[in-house]
Design a protein around this motif. Structure first.
Motif, PDB file in Angstrom:
ATOM      1  N   GLU A 174      44.208 -44.595   2.793  1.00 45.25           N
ATOM      2  CA  GLU A 174      44.920 -43.592   2.255  1.00 45.25           C
ATOM      3  C   GLU A 174      45.241 -42.299   2.043  1.00 45.25           C
ATOM      4  O   GLU A 174      46.456 -42.358   1.731  1.00 45.25           O
ATOM      5  CB  GLU A 174      44.954 -44.892   1.267  1.00 45.25           C
ATOM      6  CG  GLU A 174      46.032 -46.900   1.217  1.00 45.25           C
ATOM      7  CD  GLU A 174      44.935 -47.288  -0.139  1.00 45.25           C
ATOM      8  OE1 GLU A 174      44.264 -46.789  -0.679  1.00 45.25           O
ATOM      9  OE2 GLU A 174      44.870 -49.026  -0.131  1.00 45.25           O
ATOM     10  N   VAL A 175      43.552 -42.299   1.506  1.00 43.13           N
ATOM     11  CA  VAL A 175      43.910 -41.358   1.595  1.00 43.13           C
ATOM     12  C   VAL A 175      43.482 -39.766   2.344  1.00 43.13           C
ATOM     13  O   VAL A 175      44.451 -38.697   2.194  1.00 43.13           O
ATOM     14  CB  VAL A 175      42.399 -40.317   0.431  1.00 43.13           C
ATOM     15  CG1 VAL A 175      41.775 -39.256  -0.292  1.00 43.13           C
ATOM     16  CG2 VAL A 175      42.302 -41.458  -0.502  1.00 43.13           C
ATOM     17  N   SER A 176      43.657 -40.037   3.332  1.00 42.47           N
ATOM     18  CA  SER A 176      43.485 -39.598   4.891  1.00 42.47           C
ATOM     19  C   SER A 176      44.935 -38.532   4.749  1.00 42.47           C
ATOM     20  O   SER A 176      45.342 -38.060   4.986  1.00 42.47           O
ATOM     21  CB  SER A 176      43.108 -39.940   5.467  1.00 42.47           C
ATOM     22  OG  SER A 176      43.387 -38.994   7.189  1.00 42.47           O
ATOM     23  N   ALA A 177      45.756 -40.471   4.687  1.00 39.64           N
ATOM     24  CA  ALA A 177      47.115 -39.609   4.784  1.00 39.64           C
ATOM     25  C   ALA A 177      47.560 -39.433   3.578  1.00 39.64           C
ATOM     26  O   ALA A 177      48.838 -38.035   3.705  1.00 39.64           O
ATOM     27  CB  ALA A 177      48.148 -41.620   4.720  1.00 39.64           C
ATOM     28  N   GLN A 178      47.557 -39.504   2.469  1.00 40.21           N
ATOM     29  CA  GLN A 178      48.095 -38.872   2.162  1.00 40.21           C
ATOM     30  C   GLN A 178      47.373 -37.274   2.029  1.00 40.21           C
ATOM     31  O   GLN A 178      48.123 -36.004   1.264  1.00 40.21           O
ATOM     32  CB  GLN A 178      47.494 -38.702  -0.086  1.00 40.21           C
ATOM     33  CG  GLN A 178      48.298 -40.658  -0.361  1.00 40.21           C
ATOM     34  CD  GLN A 178      47.802 -40.896  -1.860  1.00 40.21           C
ATOM     35  OE1 GLN A 178      47.243 -40.394  -2.502  1.00 40.21           O
ATOM     36  NE2 GLN A 178      47.310 -42.689  -1.728  1.00 40.21           N
ATOM     37  N   TRP A 179      46.486 -37.308   2.259  1.00 42.99           N
ATOM     38  CA  TRP A 179      45.960 -35.348   2.195  1.00 42.99           C
ATOM     39  C   TRP A 179      46.907 -34.494   3.319  1.00 42.99           C
ATOM     40  O   TRP A 179      46.717 -33.519   2.988  1.00 42.99           O
ATOM     41  CB  TRP A 179      44.345 -35.934   2.774  1.00 42.99           C
ATOM     42  CG  TRP A 179      43.487 -34.583   2.559  1.00 42.99           C
ATOM     43  CD1 TRP A 179      43.156 -33.627   4.077  1.00 42.99           C
ATOM     44  CD2 TRP A 179      43.216 -33.351   1.804  1.00 42.99           C
ATOM     45  NE1 TRP A 179      42.665 -32.462   3.505  1.00 42.99           N
ATOM     46  CE2 TRP A 179      42.718 -32.002   1.601  1.00 42.99           C
ATOM     47  CE3 TRP A 179      43.558 -33.455   0.546  1.00 42.99           C
ATOM     48  CZ2 TRP A 179      42.455 -31.745   1.403  1.00 42.99           C
ATOM     49  CZ3 TRP A 179      42.808 -32.464  -0.659  1.00 42.99           C
ATOM     50  CH2 TRP A 179      42.630 -31.614  -0.240  1.00 42.99           C
ATOM     51  N   HIS A 237      32.384 -52.789   3.254  1.00 38.50           N
ATOM     52  CA  HIS A 237      33.099 -51.529   4.800  1.00 38.50           C
ATOM     53  C   HIS A 237      34.916 -51.807   4.203  1.00 38.50           C
ATOM     54  O   HIS A 237      35.415 -50.759   4.917  1.00 38.50           O
ATOM     55  CB  HIS A 237      32.132 -51.247   5.486  1.00 38.50           C
ATOM     56  CG  HIS A 237      32.060 -52.757   6.388  1.00 38.50           C
ATOM     57  ND1 HIS A 237      33.569 -53.442   7.160  1.00 38.50           N
ATOM     58  CD2 HIS A 237      31.563 -54.003   6.214  1.00 38.50           C
ATOM     59  CE1 HIS A 237      33.513 -54.412   7.389  1.00 38.50           C
ATOM     60  NE2 HIS A 237      31.631 -55.262   6.572  1.00 38.50           N
ATOM     61  N   PRO A 238      35.290 -52.895   4.466  1.00 37.74           N
ATOM     62  CA  PRO A 238      37.333 -52.982   4.616  1.00 37.74           C
ATOM     63  C   PRO A 238      37.049 -52.801   3.332  1.00 37.74           C
ATOM     64  O   PRO A 238      38.615 -51.735   3.763  1.00 37.74           O
ATOM     65  CB  PRO A 238      37.367 -54.229   4.339  1.00 37.74           C
ATOM     66  CG  PRO A 238      35.875 -54.954   5.322  1.00 37.74           C
ATOM     67  CD  PRO A 238      35.047 -54.224   3.975  1.00 37.74           C
ATOM     68  N   GLN A 239      37.197 -52.300   2.573  1.00 36.60           N
ATOM     69  CA  GLN A 239      37.681 -51.266   1.029  1.00 36.60           C
ATOM     70  C   GLN A 239      37.619 -49.997   1.458  1.00 36.60           C
ATOM     71  O   GLN A 239      38.324 -48.762   1.197  1.00 36.60           O
ATOM     72  CB  GLN A 239      37.043 -51.909   0.069  1.00 36.60           C
ATOM     73  CG  GLN A 239      37.421 -53.207  -0.781  1.00 36.60           C
ATOM     74  CD  GLN A 239      36.771 -54.873   0.305  1.00 36.60           C
ATOM     75  OE1 GLN A 239      35.532 -54.353   0.547  1.00 36.60           O
ATOM     76  NE2 GLN A 239      36.999 -55.072  -0.668  1.00 36.60           N
TER      77      GLN A 239
END
Length: 383
Positions: free
Chosen positions: A148-153, A139-141
């Protein structure tokens, strides 16, 4: 493995059923019934532990599947984001209105794709947040990957919005260029047409030209609204567009041309009005003098009737003549008004106009005709 365990479960059940019958009295008892019951209990316990272990293993495999599926989804999404970022970071916003409209259609398709993936990605994030909430292994990963992906999105969506705005600005700019060129072309045509000297060869033609000029003035007013709209549109451009020579020069060019056309339109209106006044002075003067001459001859040759019946006929004619005289005076007033307008504007033919006006106003015909009319009327009443 689960299928094998299910088969073993059937065997355990069959063994249990077959073995427990030896624990019932009376009947054959190969050994102590308690021994049999203990062995059956131990067998069932072992099978239950195996089943629980299998269920736990299955749950772990399902968690692992969801975990790696999530990571795979994130990798695919991240790869797609990088690909689209590379494409839509382009500074190509078209070279004309046609090319920018093509780019807008492509961007619209990209936005539709983006919205579709956005809904799917929200669902993936929700499932991943559930895994984090349940403290699933890894769960930490998972949480770090979501961030990470949310920021890129979000960055990609901002890039899409930024490109959409720039494409809209480019469309407005190219549309402005086209509308400005159309307005300039119309003003140039108007400038050329207004430079003509044709004001008509007679009153009818001049009136028709005046009607066309009135329609032109209405169209000119409409184009003034177009010009103001273009100026307002230019004020809404980004700074680099608004201050570009292409915009400022175009605005100044059709402002100057519009002022020239307005001045020319006013001059042509005055020329047409002068021509109409000129035709009015010359034409109406001749018509008035001709009419007065004919009526004067009729009055001079008229004999006083001897009978009452004839007198009533003549009196009726005098009534009609009286109404015609009022119309004549209105015509003379119109001639004087037109003549005064021409004299005030210093028309090239002012000398002829003044001479014609003076001849009409100082001619004894109106006064003598009126005197003859009054005298004849008085004589008829005396009879």
């Amino acid at each position: 493995m689960e299928a094998d365990i299910a088969i073993q479960g059937d065997k355990v059940e069959a063994i249990t059923t077959a073995t427990l019958q030896f624990t019932e009295e009376p009947g054959y008892q190969p050994c102590d019934p308690q021994v049999i019951r203990d062995r059956v209990s131990h067998l069932e316990q072992c099978f239950e532990e195996l089943s629980n272990t299998a269920a736990g293993r299955k749950a772990q495999l399902e968690q692992s599947k969801r975990l790696w599926k999530f990571f795979w989804e994130m990798d695919e999404t991240e790869s797609w984001i990088k690909e689209k970022e590379q494409i839509y970071s382009s500074l190509d916003y078209g070279k004309d209105l046609t090319s920018v409209l093509i780019l807008q259609r492509k961007h619209k398709a990209f936005e539709d794709e983006l919205r579709g993936l956005d809904a799917h990605l929200d669902q993936v994030f929700q499932e991943a947040e559930g895994m984090v909430a349940r403290k699933q292994f890894g769960h930490p990963q998972i949480e770090a990957r979501i961030k990470e992906v949310s920021a890129q999105w979000n960055q990609l969506k901002e890039l899409a919005a930024f490109r959409k705005k720039n494409l809209q600005d480019a469309e407005n700019f190219f549309q402005f260029q086209g509308d400005a060129d159309d307005l300039k072309a119309w003003l140039q045509d108007a400038h050329r047409l207004l430079s003509g000297e044709d004001v008509g060869q007679d009153e009818g033609v001049t009136q028709a030209l005046g009607k066309k000029h009135k329609d032109f003035l209405e169209e000119l007013e409409e184009n003034r609204g177009v010009m103001e709209h273009l100026e307002q549109q230019a004020q809404g451009f980004p700074q680099e567009f608004r201050d570009s020579p292409d915009v400022t020069n175009r605005l100044q060019a059709f402002r100057d041309l519009y002022v020239q056309v307005v001045a020319q339109a006013d001059m042509r209106r005055q020329r047409l009005q002068d021509a109409l006044d000129l035709y009015t002075v010359f034409g109406e003067t001749d018509a008035c003098e001709l009419w007065m001459g004919e009526k004067g001859k009729w009055l001079a040759q008229m004999d006083i009737p001897d009978t009452l019946e004839d007198l009533e006929v003549v009196q009726h004619r005098f009534d009609i003549l009286d109404q015609e005289m009022k119309t004549l005076m209105a015509q003379i007033d119109g001639v004087n008004l037109a003549a005064n307008s021409l004299l005030e504007s210093s028309h090239p033919r002012s000398g002829e106009v003044k001479k014609c006006q003076d001849h009409l106003n100082t001619s004894p015909a109106p006064k003598s005709l009126l005197f003859s009319l009054q005298s004849a009327s008085s004589s008829n009443y005396v009879v």
